[in-house]
Design a protein around this motif. Sequence first.
Motif, PDB file in Angstrom:
ATOM      1  N   ASP A 164      -2.805   9.873  -8.761  1.00 12.49           N
ATOM      2  CA  ASP A 164      -4.291  11.052  -7.257  1.00 12.49           C
ATOM      3  C   ASP A 164      -4.103  11.488  -6.706  1.00 12.49           C
ATOM      4  O   ASP A 164      -2.848  12.831  -6.383  1.00 12.49           O
ATOM      5  N   PRO A 165      -5.133  11.863  -7.839  1.00 13.91           N
ATOM      6  CA  PRO A 165      -5.884  13.730  -7.030  1.00 13.91           C
ATOM      7  C   PRO A 165      -5.697  14.514  -5.110  1.00 13.91           C
ATOM      8  O   PRO A 165      -4.988  15.299  -5.065  1.00 13.91           O
ATOM      9  N   ALA A 166      -5.671  13.334  -4.781  1.00 12.66           N
ATOM     10  CA  ALA A 166      -5.548  13.761  -3.628  1.00 12.66           C
ATOM     11  C   ALA A 166      -3.801  13.672  -2.620  1.00 12.66           C
ATOM     12  O   ALA A 166      -3.829  13.837  -1.836  1.00 12.66           O
ATOM     13  N   GLU A 167      -3.193  13.652  -3.954  1.00 15.52           N
ATOM     14  CA  GLU A 167      -1.810  13.802  -3.608  1.00 15.52           C
ATOM     15  C   GLU A 167      -1.160  15.018  -3.988  1.00 15.52           C
ATOM     16  O   GLU A 167      -0.392  15.357  -2.924  1.00 15.52           O
ATOM     17  N   ILE A 168      -1.762  15.941  -4.801  1.00 14.56           N
ATOM     18  CA  ILE A 168      -1.803  17.018  -5.259  1.00 14.56           C
ATOM     19  C   ILE A 168      -2.338  18.055  -4.120  1.00 14.56           C
ATOM     20  O   ILE A 168      -3.620  17.748  -3.956  1.00 14.56           O
ATOM     21  N   GLY A 169      -1.510  18.406  -3.297  1.00 11.99           N
ATOM     22  CA  GLY A 169      -1.608  19.328  -2.429  1.00 11.99           C
ATOM     23  C   GLY A 169      -1.259  18.914  -1.207  1.00 11.99           C
ATOM     24  O   GLY A 169      -1.331  19.699   0.038  1.00 11.99           O
ATOM     25  N   LYS A 170      -1.224  17.668  -1.225  1.00 12.85           N
ATOM     26  CA  LYS A 170      -1.251  17.063   0.226  1.00 12.85           C
ATOM     27  C   LYS A 170       0.157  17.646   1.146  1.00 12.85           C
ATOM     28  O   LYS A 170      -0.370  18.011   2.313  1.00 12.85           O
ATOM     29  N   TYR A 202       1.107  -0.987  -0.446  1.00 14.18           N
ATOM     30  CA  TYR A 202      -0.029  -0.092  -0.228  1.00 14.18           C
ATOM     31  C   TYR A 202       0.844   1.729   0.127  1.00 14.18           C
ATOM     32  O   TYR A 202       0.422   2.593  -1.123  1.00 14.18           O
ATOM     33  N   ARG A 237      -4.026   4.526  -8.888  1.00 11.56           N
ATOM     34  CA  ARG A 237      -2.698   4.731  -8.605  1.00 11.56           C
ATOM     35  C   ARG A 237      -3.114   2.791  -8.076  1.00 11.56           C
ATOM     36  O   ARG A 237      -4.023   2.417  -6.889  1.00 11.56           O
TER      37      ARG A 237
END
Lengths: 538, 162
Positions: free
Chosen positions: A301-307, A87, A150
């Motif tokens: 992975d959109p969640a990685e951008i700006g995380k 993961y 992802r």
Amino acid sequence: MIKAAEAMVKCLEKEGIKVVFGYPGAAICPFYDELYRSEIKHVLVRHEANAGHAASGYARISGKPAVCIATSGPGATNLLTAIATAYADSIPIICITGQVSTDQIGCDVFQEVDITGAAQPFVKHSYLVKNASDIPRIFKEAFHLAGTGRKGPVLIDVPVDVQNTPIDFVYPDEVRMRTYKPTVKGNPIQIKKICEAIEASERPLICAGGGVFLSGAQKELRELAEKANVPAVSTMMGISLFPSEHPHYLGMLGMHGVRSANRAVNECDTLILIGARVGDRAVRSPSFLAENKKIIHIDIDPAEIGKNIPVDIPLVGDVKTILPEITGRIVSKPREKWFEEIGQIKNDVPVTEETEGFINPKMFLKKLSDRLPADTVCVADVGQNQIWVCNHYAVKDGGRFLTTGGMGTMGYSVPCGVGAKMADPSREVVVVCGDGSFQMQMMELATIMQQGLSVKIIIMKNNRLGMVRELQTKGYGDRQIAVHLEGSPDFVALAKSYGIDADRVVTMAEAEEKIEKLASAKGPYLLECNVWRHESTL
Amino acid sequence: MKHTISILVENRAGVLSRVSGLFSRRGFNIDSLAVGETEDPEISRITIVADGDDHTAQQLEKQLNKLVDTLKVRTLAPDELLARELQLIKINANPSQRSEILTICEIMGAKIIDMTAGTLTIEISDSQVHLKRMHDLLEGYGIKEIVRTGVIAIQKGSVTIK
């Protein structure tokens, strides 16, 4: 009508699975009984976690989801570390576990554990199969989920009575999931913005991560760097995207990275993150870094951008699709001054010194990589050995480096090497580990022997858990506790007791001769390197 | 800052646990959570009120979207939503206090749904601000027990989340 267990095997066959890694038990026996009748090769590991790591190695070399199997209860919980490792590194594996009979779930019967519950925080998705007739759909979905968007591990938990239920078997041609639609194609407006930003930049820098491998975009990445004339660094998971000697490549960045890569990151004006998630080991203070430069982030992975880092130009999509679009329209710039600076940075390499009577692991790994074939797969474990490989093993064109960068799981390298070798027997596979990590996986020497795999293992033996020892020396007043490995077996004798040829190298004077023996060995081989206990990581 | 998040998910076993597990795993705090079937029995709606800054809310939305069972996630802006919570409140009330409590309930839009010699049970459904005021009014009598559903919310006007 066929038994659901047979359907499970047929699903794997339909997905083109040739090899599975596992360890049987009562709750998964119906499935194993059907494997007995199948052409699929089953590799018996010696601990369930290693089934997961071997599947990971197999998936990373074959580029497709790989399968591991465990029984209910302790078998399944032993698999957990491998699932979490996959993961963290976004590796597509399918984990099949047996479960106690449906009517007994919740009764705390023998070898019962809620494995879908336990694994929930670190799976991409999981299934507890209640209806046997759902099996074809679930397997189809599982492979689709693991291997697209992802990537990541998917767990399928199958109660033993479900495995024994007869069903009508039809494998679906396509996946129907209204909730899951990963973005592959990049937004053209963002692509245009990225091209303009790179063209306007005096000192651009690419930072490439493991996502590029997951996308299979090694070639596309190199073409972009070369055509746009932009130098590059990589994260740990991105090592071997570029050959070490590539003129545009500066090495690994981060806490354990090389000086040249870190200086380039600090001095660039535009940082192009590609399939890299700006993990804490790669960039310690991302917001500080983002202050004086433009940040471009391309990730599926959109969640990685700006995380982890504020981004100026985000772009969601698959890099294999996106990079050629950028390369196609970008205008190359000479950037002589920047490359001159980079050239100077690159030559500023710290001096490595030999310690009398010991193997210098850094010099040794360089010599090793010089001797091995270009397409060698090199697997590093975790600890000092890992960083030594990252920074000193010179990857040639076509070579591949594997490690667990996200999770940092000790005991990953040997089983990963097993999987890698099975995925492509034509390639040399060399595993580098420490004497600490080796003892978390040495049971797999039996798997190597049983399968007749020519996996080469190098143990950097310093009688220490070297990285923690160094941390205690530097950060805890040299109060060394629980880092001494005296009491370890004679690794050479141990390997030989399995029937694996082995040797020991004590001084640098004999390094080349011993490397030659390892490289020319036809079967599995183990080489123990005598490393000074005070040897530093960097 | 409070965020009201409306999530449409597949109505399947284990989905709620995935959603709530995500909050704890990513370190987000849940103030309240309400879940129920929608007009389509295959879809459930989860309404969550969570605490955090804007970056947190944005991350939450992205992470929720990543769950395979999630159909849609919307963070509702405070000025576009109608939010309600249902509460059942049991208070001490002797016979001499009953009529003034009844007046409070009438004015506040609450209903008395049960009564004993020494207690009254009140049902009220309204916004958080209004409920807080109701608590203040009842506190003097002695609140014995409060049961609350958690906030549910819907967008104003004809727009829907589908």
